[in-house]
Design a protein around this motif. Structure first.
Motif: not given
Length: 59
Positions: A11-14, A16-17, A22-27
């Motif tokens: 779940x932590x891996x998911x 993080x992904x 989301x960071x890419x989408x924000x960019x």
């Protein structure tokens, strides 16, 4: 107990992904909004100067 640790790790891996995605989408959204803002400013300037020429050519 070990299965719970593996489940938590998965779940932590998911998460993080998802955060990376989301960071890419924000960019991407930020880039798009900047491009739209710049285009609107260019349109405003073009309209202003077109109106300016029309007004002062009549005099």
């Amino acid at each position: 107990m070990e299965a719970d640790k593996q489940s938590v790790h998965a779940l932590e891996d998911k998460l993080a992904a998802m955060e990376c995605h989301l960071r890419d989408i924000r960019t991407d959204v930020s880039w798009i909004l900047t491009a739209v803002r710049d285009e609107l400013e260019a349109i405003r300037q073009r309209d202003f100067w077109q109106e300016y020429r029309e007004i002062y050519q009549q005099e």
